[in-house]
Write an enzyme that holds these catalytic residues in place. Structure first.
Site, PDB file in Angstrom:
ATOM      1  N   LYS A  25       3.215 -26.047 -20.415  1.00 16.29           N
ATOM      2  CA  LYS A  25       2.652 -27.319 -20.855  1.00 16.29           C
ATOM      3  C   LYS A  25       3.672 -28.440 -20.703  1.00 16.29           C
ATOM      4  CE  LYS A  25      -0.469 -27.238 -23.998  1.00 16.29           C
ATOM      5  NZ  LYS A  25      -0.772 -26.444 -25.192  1.00 16.29           N
ATOM      6  N   ARG A  93       2.616 -29.114 -29.857  1.00 17.50           N
ATOM      7  CA  ARG A  93       1.918 -28.150 -29.008  1.00 17.50           C
ATOM      8  C   ARG A  93       2.870 -27.071 -28.500  1.00 17.50           C
ATOM      9  NH1 ARG A  93      -2.756 -30.387 -26.332  1.00 17.50           N
ATOM     10  NH2 ARG A  93      -3.391 -32.316 -27.375  1.00 17.50           N
ATOM     11  N   GLY A 102      -4.770 -19.333 -25.678  1.00 19.89           N
ATOM     12  CA  GLY A 102      -5.360 -19.025 -26.982  1.00 19.89           C
ATOM     13  C   GLY A 102      -4.445 -18.259 -27.916  1.00 19.89           C
ATOM     14  N   MET A 104      -1.245 -19.101 -28.795  1.00 22.29           N
ATOM     15  CA  MET A 104      -0.228 -19.839 -29.517  1.00 22.29           C
ATOM     16  C   MET A 104      -0.862 -21.074 -30.144  1.00 22.29           C
ATOM     17  SD  MET A 104       2.733 -18.180 -28.271  1.00 22.29           S
ATOM     18  CE  MET A 104       3.784 -19.552 -28.548  1.00 22.29           C
ATOM     19  N   ARG A 336      -2.672 -27.245 -15.539  1.00 20.86           N
ATOM     20  CA  ARG A 336      -2.125 -25.949 -15.121  1.00 20.86           C
ATOM     21  C   ARG A 336      -3.036 -25.399 -14.018  1.00 20.86           C
ATOM     22  NH1 ARG A 336      -3.663 -22.925 -20.757  1.00 20.86           N
ATOM     23  NH2 ARG A 336      -5.916 -23.132 -20.554  1.00 20.86           N
ATOM     24  N   HIS A 452     -12.180  17.151  -5.378  1.00 18.98           N
ATOM     25  CA  HIS A 452     -13.083  17.108  -4.225  1.00 18.98           C
ATOM     26  C   HIS A 452     -14.087  15.971  -4.372  1.00 18.98           C
ATOM     27  CE1 HIS A 452     -16.645  18.401  -1.885  1.00 18.98           C
ATOM     28  NE2 HIS A 452     -15.722  18.756  -1.002  1.00 18.98           N
ATOM     29  N   ARG A 558     -12.762  14.038  10.172  1.00 20.35           N
ATOM     30  CA  ARG A 558     -12.635  15.459   9.807  1.00 20.35           C
ATOM     31  C   ARG A 558     -13.800  16.219  10.431  1.00 20.35           C
ATOM     32  NH1 ARG A 558     -12.143  12.413   5.304  1.00 20.35           N
ATOM     33  NH2 ARG A 558     -10.108  12.383   4.251  1.00 20.35           N
ATOM     34  N   ARG A 614      -9.723  15.425  13.855  1.00 16.33           N
ATOM     35  CA  ARG A 614      -8.864  16.490  13.338  1.00 16.33           C
ATOM     36  C   ARG A 614      -9.582  17.823  13.423  1.00 16.33           C
ATOM     37  NH1 ARG A 614      -6.985  16.486   7.223  1.00 16.33           N
ATOM     38  NH2 ARG A 614      -9.105  17.253   6.965  1.00 16.33           N
ATOM     39  N   GLU A 757       2.123  16.210   7.474  1.00 18.20           N
ATOM     40  CA  GLU A 757       1.708  16.352   6.081  1.00 18.20           C
ATOM     41  C   GLU A 757       2.471  17.444   5.365  1.00 18.20           C
ATOM     42  OE1 GLU A 757      -2.451  17.486   5.943  1.00 18.20           O
ATOM     43  OE2 GLU A 757      -2.292  18.557   7.841  1.00 18.20           O
ATOM     44  N   SER A 776       0.173  11.329  12.547  1.00 19.93           N
ATOM     45  CA  SER A 776      -0.604  10.658  11.503  1.00 19.93           C
ATOM     46  C   SER A 776      -0.215  11.270  10.161  1.00 19.93           C
ATOM     47  CB  SER A 776      -2.093  10.835  11.769  1.00 19.93           C
ATOM     48  OG  SER A 776      -2.827  10.209  10.745  1.00 19.93           O
ATOM     49  N   GLY A 778      -0.443  12.603   6.728  1.00 23.11           N
ATOM     50  CA  GLY A 778      -1.436  13.041   5.756  1.00 23.11           C
ATOM     51  C   GLY A 778      -0.757  13.000   4.398  1.00 23.11           C
ATOM     52  N   THR A 779      -0.804  11.838   3.787  1.00 29.95           N
ATOM     53  CA  THR A 779       0.006  11.660   2.576  1.00 29.95           C
ATOM     54  C   THR A 779      -0.573  12.371   1.357  1.00 29.95           C
ATOM     55  OG1 THR A 779      -1.021   9.495   2.476  1.00 29.95           O
ATOM     56  CG2 THR A 779       1.256   9.594   3.192  1.00 29.95           C
ATOM     57  N   ASN A 780      -1.816  12.832   1.425  1.00 34.26           N
ATOM     58  CA  ASN A 780      -2.311  13.624   0.297  1.00 34.26           C
ATOM     59  C   ASN A 780      -1.518  14.926   0.211  1.00 34.26           C
ATOM     60  OD1 ASN A 780      -4.209  11.647   0.100  1.00 34.26           O
ATOM     61  ND2 ASN A 780      -5.925  12.887   0.804  1.00 34.26           N
ATOM     62  N   ASP A 781      -1.547  15.684   1.295  1.00 35.03           N
ATOM     63  CA  ASP A 781      -0.841  16.955   1.282  1.00 35.03           C
ATOM     64  C   ASP A 781       0.670  16.734   1.206  1.00 35.03           C
ATOM     65  OD1 ASP A 781      -2.985  18.517   1.160  1.00 35.03           O
ATOM     66  OD2 ASP A 781      -2.867  19.367   3.157  1.00 35.03           O
ATOM     67  N   CYS A 844      -3.214   8.545   7.517  1.00 34.50           N
ATOM     68  CA  CYS A 844      -4.637   8.738   7.247  1.00 34.50           C
ATOM     69  C   CYS A 844      -4.862   9.320   5.860  1.00 34.50           C
ATOM     70  CB  CYS A 844      -5.295   9.584   8.323  1.00 34.50           C
ATOM     71  SG  CYS A 844      -4.664  11.266   8.392  1.00 34.50           S
ATOM     72  N   TYR A 864      -0.321   1.827  12.569  1.00 34.69           N
ATOM     73  CA  TYR A 864      -1.592   1.500  11.937  1.00 34.69           C
ATOM     74  C   TYR A 864      -1.739   2.256  10.628  1.00 34.69           C
ATOM     75  CZ  TYR A 864      -3.180   6.066  13.400  1.00 34.69           C
ATOM     76  OH  TYR A 864      -3.302   7.416  13.547  1.00 34.69           O
TER      77      TYR A 864
END
Lengths: 890, 890
Positions: A25, A93, A102, A104, A336, A452, A558, A614, A757, A776, A778-781, A844, A864
């Site tokens: 303020k 103020r 709200g 203060m 603001r 799953h 897949r 795949r 992966e 590629s 496979g960041t899950n595994d 992926c 990518y």
């Protein structure tokens, strides 16, 4: 000389950069003063003073003297005197460095007492106004300083109105207000307090109260929830009062420089004439709209329009303004950056870039992926009448309404009858995919964020609530129970995958469409980003959505699904239960034409774009029925046999038992202790080469056919679960032979590559790159193995606690763990590209659609990312933002 | 001038270093010539000539000329003439750079024909000898050059003997031999061949034949099996003949300079008088021993004794010699380093080091870990009468005999009656450990090299055959079936964990004891090695064995066992099925005194040595019974209920069903998709802190008690499965509190550290090291996660094929995978020690006892390895060898 620290700044001594010291303020008022907007004279006491005060319990040395000095300066500028004849009143103020709307406190009309009241009446000739200002001061002071509950004051006003038969606050006349003031003072006494009549006491106590409000419970909670540091403190601005309550040429209001809901250009304001402070927000009277101001107080209207434009040009963003009009003169009390809806955010940023106010890069940096995300999924439109059944994990965003079904078969049946359905299961398996593909959304009793059901839901872009542990799904009775409510097949439920809640019956949904402006913004993003964006899509239908959303290819198709559904699963199971190669080949030959057909469709859809296919990844036992269910059916049959005397029934039971026993034995042979780390992916492909060979035959045959139609396609064959370079080498040799055989003279062009992966694949990426055209991630595994977490088990058992206790900063299955998994990824990119400069590297895993992960991928040099079709816009935006950040960091 | 390449070397032109060019035999003959031993004059045609010949089909240019030149040189030296009056005869002997015993060919007496035969008779005056030499030439030439089967020649000799009533070869007189020679020549004709009468033709054809023998089928197979390159070629040595068949003052024999079976110092020889070439080995006559030679031909005996010593001093190793005595004169025909038994290897190396012939380092480098290993386990003593039942995986070396038992309970019962037993199970689980600990060995139908049975067996040092798929174990009937043989409880079997075979009945065993010399050698190893050697031991009994074998501490004491057996498992199960913290604490309190008792014992045993105690690691469901068995029992009970009318039976069935149902539900709640990656290790310790707290309470209480006994102990507390530094930090904070509380004023010293068994722990070792005093690599899990292999699944499903097809060079669960897992280990050592210089780093995975792994650990800077108690000597030796290698490489 021990020079005193400067604790107090006149507005013209500050500027917009000084938010940390002067609060939002204070710095806003300073900046507006500087750019020549009409701000009432005033000054700001710094956050440093606040911190000192909170630490020591006293104002820091010199602060009060400086305050009085500046007060004197204001007296000079306004020609009024604080506590004097032509009395100067001020507002006190609060204003923290980070907006805490709200949270203060503010006190208006400080400086009024029984004596200055008389002077004010004399000076303004407006007794009602002066009294109204006085009762407001007493009311706010009581609330803020002494914590006397607001409702007590409101009760007094209400009782006087009733007593004197007045309807609204504005109907109260001077005599009414005098009564109210007296009653207010009595209320103080009742609470053991006294309203301080000495103006400087009022000022000092007010400043102290505002300082203290920094540590009020609600402020602390707000900070904790919003991640604001506790040591910032609040500044206090002392502003000479201007009065919106001096009659009908006076007003008070708030304005946005653009519509905060739609983002439409043009002032969006609400105001009340003859009112002060919080009246507009309080909702006691209905505020008027901006067009009314044009008629009622034209001079103020003109000033607002002019100044709004000045402010936007100055701040380069939509502003949220507080203003007061006193006798036709327009004053700014605050400015603001305005909060806005997701839709408005996008429109405003895009418009401002088109207007030349900001650059396209700036526009993109203002749209966080979260803003875009809320646009992309239908949301529950709450009306307070919903019957909430429970809450699980918000596994896949968006909401859906449908009839409950408990089996895949029933879902398909309902779909044929054009009935919308929600598939409800204890948990889902590959067997349920068919049903999932025709359902609107899913609800499961078990499983975590990467179960799953959750994974498939996000891939399909369908809402899912999983792991709703209060739910009891009884498959035998085809019912679900929550508490004492039991629902059955055909009953309607609504699932909200954004919040994790689910409701009985049909709740209204709000379907946002991606706006024109968002499309423009994404086009800009495409021009700026370096990172490609592909989609994970398993069917031509998903591929179409991906293309519509701007995917530049398929990063992961897949092939598991091609072994499921209809006849295929039966053929597949027969293949698995075969005892010899010729028998397996027989069944694979049956699958071949179906798969060729699938690939032809896919390639046609993705004409002109790369498609990474795949080969089969899951272990074979995933294609078989559940062991426990088989055991149960076997038990039931045996039980029946002990009771039955009907020969036909006995014969058929025995026949079925024989079948089941065969399946049971196969399951027992194939079952694994840790299927995730078991006989799957390329391991399967190496031991049973005929499966991959059939798949490659199908791919190349389809590619050839589509190429002959004159279409240009880019198939890429990807091998899952490679950890040793030799695996890839041997598979490549075998598959190249098949490809050569199928393609004949006219070579069908294709790339050959691998998932990365497995940690070991990262560690030996230099060797693996010799056998691959592309990688590629496979960041899950990769995350599962790098952490040693089974995602299905972790989510249910300890992940929540880990994140809750801060052991992990976030779920590594949602956002790539940069320190561990990311380190392996960096290593793989470096080693892989060192071996083969042309190596194409992407991701992926599910994290590919997560903004932080996209930025990380961009930083470490991926080519990518591939995300689920509905996450494509998010990925495009994130990629652009990352490119801009990298550019800015240079 | 195009100088011709040198293809032929006189013996005095070569030396021992020229094995590659002259072959083992050629360089040995050259070296012996050089050091003045009596070698018949001769020369060697190089391996290069062989390779050229095999490539082009012709002798390389100049080779034959050089051969004739050297032949002429020999004529000069011997004073004889090849093909002439006083005829020079030669042997043509193959000799590859790497010994391929029995694989390649030799032809003796080359140069004899009908005409030189007459000359030879004249020159020697010994008709019988000349004729015997001639028939040998024709026989060997026919076999080696023309491939006429040896047996045809033997048949002719036999028929003549029968015809003329002669018993042995030596009984054949000149006239007999003339008949034989004629019949041999006829045999040639019958096979379409002619024996070449021209001596130079004989020589040329013989050399060609020896060259060609390099590519004979049996030679190729031998090379493949022994990993010998195909492109080495063989050299050919042409040696002037000396004759052991010139009468009773002549002889031919082989000698070892020390006993190849026991290693005892002193000549170990066998010979035959009046014999030639292969007669000794052929076994037609019984060879005589060395003492006989002393009497029969004293000059030869003296020369042998003298020369053997010369040779050993020269070669610094035990030699295997071929010799011929011609008329009392001793000739060396070959020397090479002699093959020997494991026991002899160790004795010879140790003795030679003591004699000062070699250094201690050289002695150690001669004893491969495999040599030592064969000494350490009892082995089957085959007699040809064993009844082999089948073959599984050789999971844990050694052999054992015992009565079959099918359950743990029965094993304990048998043990009480002092009956030795072999536990036979489809596969083993934690429930079987008690039975395993009292059995002699194990036999399972399922499981791989790292299945439960295999791992426990190796840890206990007991023989095990696992995954014997031809076996059918029927627990219900308590029988095992192989083919049509069925055995029952109490029947005796023998299992051979070294070969994987198992036998019906009792087979004799040979128990080797670790020899005096081995102990000496290991003491030397201890002085040389830098790497510490600790043991993995779970019980005080195992710890005692470890100390006896030279372990310098316990690198891994698993605490799982302390929750099993007797009452404990019941208490543990109650703890697991508890619904609240107070309930869990109640059961943990019951376990506490038992665990204190265990630790006290352990610490007493390991006084003066460090003991690393790993807190609970396995998931809780491992302590519960098998789900399928529960389901089966529940089904049987239900079946019973439908039939029964006995009220008491009904009641008890229902009660049992209720219990089972509760257990079943707990199992269902705890069961995991991938338990290896699930809720175990420190994850469990974080979510249920009370378990680790009880364990630490027990450890510190025990440590305090043993310290108060005046014993110095070094407890180290180790946390399993850490992947995130915060995990370790939180656990450390909690446990330190307990430790402080228990130890009171007198601080009990202990270290706190972590397993490094998750890839992420390696990647973030710098952060984790902040919370740890020590790291211990758990290479079993680290390998599982780095490769993404579940060892239990991999071994049964694809590991064998992977190694068989060369996808992996070896099983990474046996020997650390240096490229992948090893890379992570290097990273962890580097990062960990960078953070904390004093960090103690070791390995406690099973690979810790594998020689190649020990060397790797030494190379990458580990402080110690920890191996199973029986592997300790191997580890000590390997550590020393690695230190020597590193020193040599400098």
């Amino acid at each position: 000389m021990n020079r005193q620290k400067k604790y107090v700044y006149l507005f013209n001594e500050g500027n917009a950069e000084m938010t940390g010291l002067l609060g939002g303020k204070g710095s806003g008022l300073a900046e507006m003063s500087n750019i020549g907007l009409n701000v009432p004279p005033g000054f700001t006491i710094t956050t440093e003073a606040c911190i000192d005060f909170l630490n020591s319990g006293d104002f820091p040395e010199g602060m009060w003297d400086q305050t009085l000095e500046k007060l004197h300066e204001i007296e000079k500028r306004t020609g009024k005197k604080y506590g004097g004849e032509n009395p100067l009143l001020v507002s006190v103020r609060s204003g923290a460095p980070i907006s805490m709307p709200g949270m203060m406190d503010t006190i208006l009309n400080v400086g009024l007492n029984d004596s200055t009241l008389v002077s004010l009446i004399k000076a303004t000739g407006n007794e009602r106004f002066a009294l109204d200002s006085y009762r407001r001061l007493i009311q706010m002071f009581g609330d803020v300083v002494f914590g006397i509950d607001k409702s007590y004051f409101e009760d007094i006003i209400r009782s006087v109105k009733v007593e004197r038969n007045k309807k609204d606050d504005v109907d109260l006349d001077a005599s009414d207000l005098r009564v109210i003031i007296e009653k207010f003072k009595e209320l103080y006494i009742k609470n053991g307090k006294v309203f301080p009549l000495e103006p400087l006491d009022q000022l000092r106590i007010s400043v102290e109260a505002v300082f203290r409000s920094w540590n009020s419970e609600r402020a602390k909670v707000y900070r904790e929830l919003n991640g604001i540091q506790d040591n910032l403190g609040t500044a206090v601005s002392i502003v000479s009062m201007v009065f919106g309550n001096m009659g009908n040429d006076s007003a008070t209001g708030v304005a946005f420089t653009r519509d905060p809901n739609t983002g439409k250009k043009g002032i969006f304001a609400e105001y009340l004439t003859n009112a002060q402070g919080e009246d507009v927000v309080a909702g006691i009277r209905t505020p008027k709209e901006i067009e009314d101001l044009r008629n009622e107080i034209p001079s103020a209207y003109d000033e607002l329009i002019r100044s709004a434009s000045t402010l936007e040009k100055h701040y380069k963003d939509m502003q949220d303004i507080e203003f007061t009009v006193e006798k036709g003169i327009f004053y700014f009390l605050q400015t603001r950056t305005g909060k806005r809806s997701a839709k408005a955010s996008i429109k405003i940023a895009t418009d401002m870039a088109i207007e030349g106010l900001i650059t396209r890069e700036e526009a993109l940096m203002r749209i966080t992926p979260r803003i875009l995300d809320t646009l992309l999924h239908p949301q529950i439109k709450r009306n307070g009448k919903e019957v909430k059944l429970g809450k699980g994990l918000a596994a896949s965003p968006g909401a859906a309404v449908g009839m409950i079904v408990f089996t895949s078969e029933k879902a398909v049946e309902f779909a044929k009858e054009k009935k919308k359905c929600i598939l409800v299961r204890p948990e889902t398996t590959a067997d349920d995919v068919r049903g999932m593909s025709v359902s609107e959304g899913f609800l499961t009793q078990k499983g975590g964020m990467t179960s799953h059901a959750a994974v498939v839901a996000r891939a399909m872009g369908k809402p899912a609530v999983v792991g709703a542990e209060t739910l009891n799904v009884n498959l035998k009775e085809e019912s679900l129970t929550v508490g004492n409510i039991t629902l059955r097949e055909g009953d309607i439920v609504t699932v909200d995958g954004t919040s994790g809640e689910f409701y009985m019956g049909s709740v209204d949904l709000e379907v946002s469409k991606i706006t024109e402006e968002a499309l423009t913004l994404l086009e800009w993003a495409d021009k700026i980003r370096k990172l490609g964006v592909r989609a994970n899509a398993n069917t031509p239908e998903e591929a179409i959505i991906a293309r519509e959303n701007g995917a530049e290819g398929i990063g992961l198709a897949r092939t598991e699904r091609m072994f499921l559904g209809g006849d295929r699963i039966t053929i597949m199971r027969s293949m698995i239960m075969s005892n010899s190669l010729p028998e397996r080949l027989k069944y694979l030959d049956l699958l071949l034409p179906m798969q060729i057909h699938d690939f032809v469709e896919f390639f046609r859809t993705m004409e002109g774009y790369p498609v990474i296919i795949r080969l089969l990844d899951p272990p074979l036992h995933e294609f078989l029925p559940n062991k426990e269910e088989i055991m149960n059916e076997m038990f039931s049959l045996k039980l029946k046999l002990t009771k039955s005397s009907d020969n036909f029934e006995i014969d058929s039971s025995i026949a079925r038992l024989t079948d089941l026993n065969r399946i049971f034995q196969t399951i027992k042979n194939l079952e694994e202790f840790n299927p995730m780390l078991g006989f799957r992916g390329c391991r399967l492909g190496l031991i049973y080469p005929e499966i991959y060979e059939m798949q490659v035959r199908a791919i190349i045959t389809a590619a050839k056919r589509v190429t002959e139609e004159g279409k240009t396609i880019y198939p890429e064959i990807m091998i899952p679960l490679v950890g040793v370079d030799n695996e890839l080498r041997i598979i490549r040799e075998r598959l190249e032979k098949v490809a050569k055989e199928v393609s004949g003279k006219e070579k069908v062009p294709y790339k050959f590559g691998t998932m990365i992966e497995i940690p070991r694949a990262c560690l030996t990426a230099d060797k693996i790159a010799k056998e691959a055209d592309f990688f590629s991630f496979g960041t899950n595994d990769l995350t599962q193995m790098t952490f040693g977490y089974s995602r299905d088990d972790a989510e249910g058992k300890f992940m929540a606690a880990y994140i809750g206790e801060g052991i992990l900063p976030y779920d590594p299955f949602t956002t790539v763990d940069e320190e561990g998994v990311g380190e392996l990824m960096k290593m793989a990119v470096k080693k892989g590209k060192a071996t083969k400069k042309t190596l194409e590297v992407g991701i992926c895993g599910e994290q590919g659609g997560d903004p932080q992960t996209v930025e990380f991928c961009n930083r470490i040099g991926l080519d990518y990312v591939s995300a689920s079709p509905l996450r494509i816009p998010i990925a495009r935006l994130s990629a652009a933002r990352s490119a801009i950040k990298l550019e800015n960091d240079r």
